[in-house]
Design a protein around this motif. Sequence first.
Motif, PDB file in Angstrom:
ATOM      1  N   ALA A   1       0.508  -9.587  -8.396  1.00 11.21           N
ATOM      2  CA  ALA A   1      -0.160  -8.507  -9.118  1.00 11.21           C
ATOM      3  C   ALA A   1      -1.654  -8.410  -8.825  1.00 11.21           C
ATOM      4  N   GLY A   2      -2.343  -9.546  -8.763  1.00 14.35           N
ATOM      5  CA  GLY A   2      -3.778  -9.514  -8.524  1.00 14.35           C
ATOM      6  C   GLY A   2      -4.134  -8.906  -7.186  1.00 14.35           C
ATOM      7  N   GLU A   3      -3.430  -9.307  -6.141  1.00 16.08           N
ATOM      8  CA  GLU A   3      -3.708  -8.755  -4.817  1.00 16.08           C
ATOM      9  C   GLU A   3      -3.237  -7.305  -4.724  1.00 16.08           C
ATOM     10  N   ARG A   4      -2.184  -6.984  -5.421  1.00 13.41           N
ATOM     11  CA  ARG A   4      -1.721  -5.592  -5.455  1.00 13.41           C
ATOM     12  C   ARG A   4      -2.823  -4.683  -5.998  1.00 13.41           C
ATOM     13  N   GLU A   5      -3.539  -5.147  -7.020  1.00 18.24           N
ATOM     14  CA  GLU A   5      -4.620  -4.359  -7.578  1.00 18.24           C
ATOM     15  C   GLU A   5      -5.768  -4.221  -6.583  1.00 18.24           C
ATOM     16  N   GLU A   6      -6.042  -5.268  -5.804  1.00 20.01           N
ATOM     17  CA  GLU A   6      -7.078  -5.181  -4.775  1.00 20.01           C
ATOM     18  C   GLU A   6      -6.696  -4.157  -3.708  1.00 20.01           C
ATOM     19  N   ILE A   7      -5.428  -4.114  -3.349  1.00 18.75           N
ATOM     20  CA  ILE A   7      -4.955  -3.134  -2.376  1.00 18.75           C
ATOM     21  C   ILE A   7      -5.089  -1.729  -2.939  1.00 18.75           C
ATOM     22  N   ARG A   8      -4.778  -1.568  -4.212  1.00 14.39           N
ATOM     23  CA  ARG A   8      -4.931  -0.253  -4.846  1.00 14.39           C
ATOM     24  C   ARG A   8      -6.378   0.211  -4.777  1.00 14.39           C
ATOM     25  N   ARG A   9      -7.320  -0.699  -5.074  1.00 11.63           N
ATOM     26  CA  ARG A   9      -8.736  -0.325  -5.037  1.00 11.63           C
ATOM     27  C   ARG A   9      -9.172   0.041  -3.617  1.00 11.63           C
ATOM     28  N   ALA A  10      -8.636  -0.656  -2.623  1.00 10.98           N
ATOM     29  CA  ALA A  10      -8.965  -0.331  -1.234  1.00 10.98           C
ATOM     30  C   ALA A  10      -8.442   1.054  -0.860  1.00 10.98           C
ATOM     31  N   LEU A  11      -7.258   1.401  -1.334  1.00 10.67           N
ATOM     32  CA  LEU A  11      -6.705   2.731  -1.069  1.00 10.67           C
ATOM     33  C   LEU A  11      -7.557   3.818  -1.713  1.00 10.67           C
ATOM     34  N   VAL A  12      -8.043   3.564  -2.907  1.00 13.82           N
ATOM     35  CA  VAL A  12      -8.942   4.513  -3.571  1.00 13.82           C
ATOM     36  C   VAL A  12     -10.218   4.672  -2.754  1.00 13.82           C
ATOM     37  N   ALA A  13     -10.801   3.554  -2.307  1.00 11.43           N
ATOM     38  CA  ALA A  13     -12.032   3.604  -1.523  1.00 11.43           C
ATOM     39  C   ALA A  13     -11.830   4.352  -0.209  1.00 11.43           C
ATOM     40  N   ALA A  14     -10.629   4.264   0.348  1.00  8.56           N
ATOM     41  CA  ALA A  14     -10.330   4.948   1.607  1.00  8.56           C
ATOM     42  C   ALA A  14      -9.967   6.417   1.409  1.00  8.56           C
ATOM     43  N   GLY A  15      -9.863   6.840   0.160  1.00 11.13           N
ATOM     44  CA  GLY A  15      -9.495   8.214  -0.128  1.00 11.13           C
ATOM     45  C   GLY A  15      -8.023   8.502  -0.009  1.00 11.13           C
ATOM     46  N   LEU A  16      -7.200   7.452  -0.031  1.00 13.61           N
ATOM     47  CA  LEU A  16      -5.762   7.626   0.090  1.00 13.61           C
ATOM     48  C   LEU A  16      -5.047   7.604  -1.265  1.00 13.61           C
ATOM     49  N   LEU A  17      -5.783   7.270  -2.312  1.00 12.67           N
ATOM     50  CA  LEU A  17      -5.309   7.385  -3.697  1.00 12.67           C
ATOM     51  C   LEU A  17      -6.437   7.995  -4.509  1.00 12.67           C
ATOM     52  N   PRO A  18      -6.118   8.800  -5.505  1.00  9.99           N
ATOM     53  CA  PRO A  18      -7.185   9.330  -6.370  1.00  9.99           C
ATOM     54  C   PRO A  18      -7.847   8.240  -7.184  1.00  9.99           C
ATOM     55  N   ALA A  19      -9.116   8.417  -7.481  1.00 18.05           N
ATOM     56  CA  ALA A  19      -9.892   7.386  -8.172  1.00 18.05           C
ATOM     57  C   ALA A  19      -9.344   7.096  -9.562  1.00 18.05           C
ATOM     58  N   ASN A  20      -8.680   8.057 -10.175  1.00 22.44           N
ATOM     59  CA  ASN A  20      -8.146   7.858 -11.526  1.00 22.44           C
ATOM     60  C   ASN A  20      -6.709   7.388 -11.529  1.00 22.44           C
ATOM     61  N   GLU A  21      -6.204   6.981 -10.333  1.00 22.41           N
ATOM     62  CA  GLU A  21      -4.830   6.493 -10.245  1.00 22.41           C
ATOM     63  C   GLU A  21      -4.659   5.255 -11.129  1.00 22.41           C
ATOM     64  N   MET A  22      -3.637   5.251 -11.946  1.00 24.76           N
ATOM     65  CA  MET A  22      -3.401   4.126 -12.834  1.00 24.76           C
ATOM     66  C   MET A  22      -2.967   2.914 -12.026  1.00 24.76           C
ATOM     67  N   ALA A  23      -3.433   1.729 -12.401  1.00 25.59           N
ATOM     68  CA  ALA A  23      -2.989   0.502 -11.735  1.00 25.59           C
ATOM     69  C   ALA A  23      -1.495   0.348 -11.942  1.00 25.59           C
ATOM     70  N   ALA A  24      -0.793  -0.045 -10.873  1.00 20.77           N
ATOM     71  CA  ALA A  24       0.668  -0.176 -10.966  1.00 20.77           C
ATOM     72  C   ALA A  24       1.074  -1.623 -10.809  1.00 20.77           C
TER      73      ALA A  24
ATOM     74  N   ALA B   1       0.824  -1.203   0.000  1.00 22.92           N
ATOM     75  CA  ALA B   1       0.000   0.000   0.000  1.00 22.92           C
ATOM     76  C   ALA B   1       0.861   1.257   0.000  1.00 22.92           C
ATOM     77  N   LEU B   2       1.885   1.288   0.849  1.00 18.88           N
ATOM     78  CA  LEU B   2       2.757   2.459   0.896  1.00 18.88           C
ATOM     79  C   LEU B   2       3.519   2.633  -0.411  1.00 18.88           C
ATOM     80  N   ASN B   3       3.890   1.531  -1.040  1.00 16.46           N
ATOM     81  CA  ASN B   3       4.547   1.607  -2.338  1.00 16.46           C
ATOM     82  C   ASN B   3       3.608   2.224  -3.379  1.00 16.46           C
ATOM     83  N   LEU B   4       2.355   1.804  -3.373  1.00 16.39           N
ATOM     84  CA  LEU B   4       1.370   2.363  -4.299  1.00 16.39           C
ATOM     85  C   LEU B   4       1.133   3.848  -4.037  1.00 16.39           C
ATOM     86  N   MET B   5       1.266   4.258  -2.787  1.00 14.23           N
ATOM     87  CA  MET B   5       1.078   5.663  -2.406  1.00 14.23           C
ATOM     88  C   MET B   5       2.335   6.496  -2.640  1.00 14.23           C
TER      89      MET B   5
END
Length: 315
Positions: free
Chosen positions: A292-315, A271-275
């Motif tokens: 990679a699959g779980e990394r994408e799930e973590i990215r979506r959770a960060l978006v839902a929590a407001g810690l990443l912008p919704a348009n953040e590209m999947a990494a 999560a911190l890496n994605l941020m």
Amino acid sequence: MDLTGIGGIWPASLTPFDRDGAIDEAALRAHLRHLAATRGVRALVVNGHAGETSSLDRTERKGVVQVAREVAGDATGVVAGIVAEDPRAACDLARDAKEAGADAILLFPPLLFAGGAEARPEMMLRLFHAVAEAAALPIVLFQLSRPSGLGYTPELLARLLREVPSIIAVKEGSDLVASYEDNLEVLKACGRKVSMLTSNNSWLLASLSLGGDGILSGIGSVASDILTEMHEAVARGDLAAARRANDRLRPLVRVFYRRPALDMHNRMKTALNLMGLMPNPAPRAPLLPIEAGEREEIRRALVAAGLLPANEMAA
């Protein structure tokens, strides 16, 4: 810094490694500096489960405490986790923590105690007395879940508080509402101020609502600002605001604290890496990087929590 009676947010920090598996000191400093600068954070907790401390040698553990002390300055406390199976090793680690500048230690029960230490309370008492004498530092008692065999009964907790006056706080992770309430009553009746720091990650809001002084948790390494919002809302009696903070926290709790549990802090590193807050999310072996699959799930959770912008590209 005297942490007696101090609540608020005590994030259990992570330990970043470089590509060769060595501690990345620059990344560690940046991580701890970010946490210390977050409103509501009162102490940095290092060398706990979140920090993969069992994979660190004694020299590395002391070095992590030294970095935390340098970063924290005078305004933020430093608490060093003491994880050891041998009381002699626990005493050595406690002395190292004091020399490195820790304000307190977080004492973990040895895994051996899961074999029935409740029936032999003198084992617990001897451990606490030995560590307290070795370092003369305030102690945060780690109350693990009763089903694990590593949790203290209310009776033993009361005895520890009575006979070990250097205990200033309890990291409460009993996992059971009734046990949490029992432990709260023990703290209220002990005759001095001992802070209750909830670590019941799947029901942090509920535990704060029952009563508590703050939160000590690995999820604070990612979302200390949300924890602060929740804690402050509960303190002022604003249930609606507390629920809004909990709604933001929930997707992170669900994605971090699921099976296999051994990956929970590994997921937080991802999560911190994605941020953009940790250059290398890889844990130290034998833990494996998040796929990679779980990394994408973590990215979506960060978006839902407001810690990443919704348009953040999947990494």
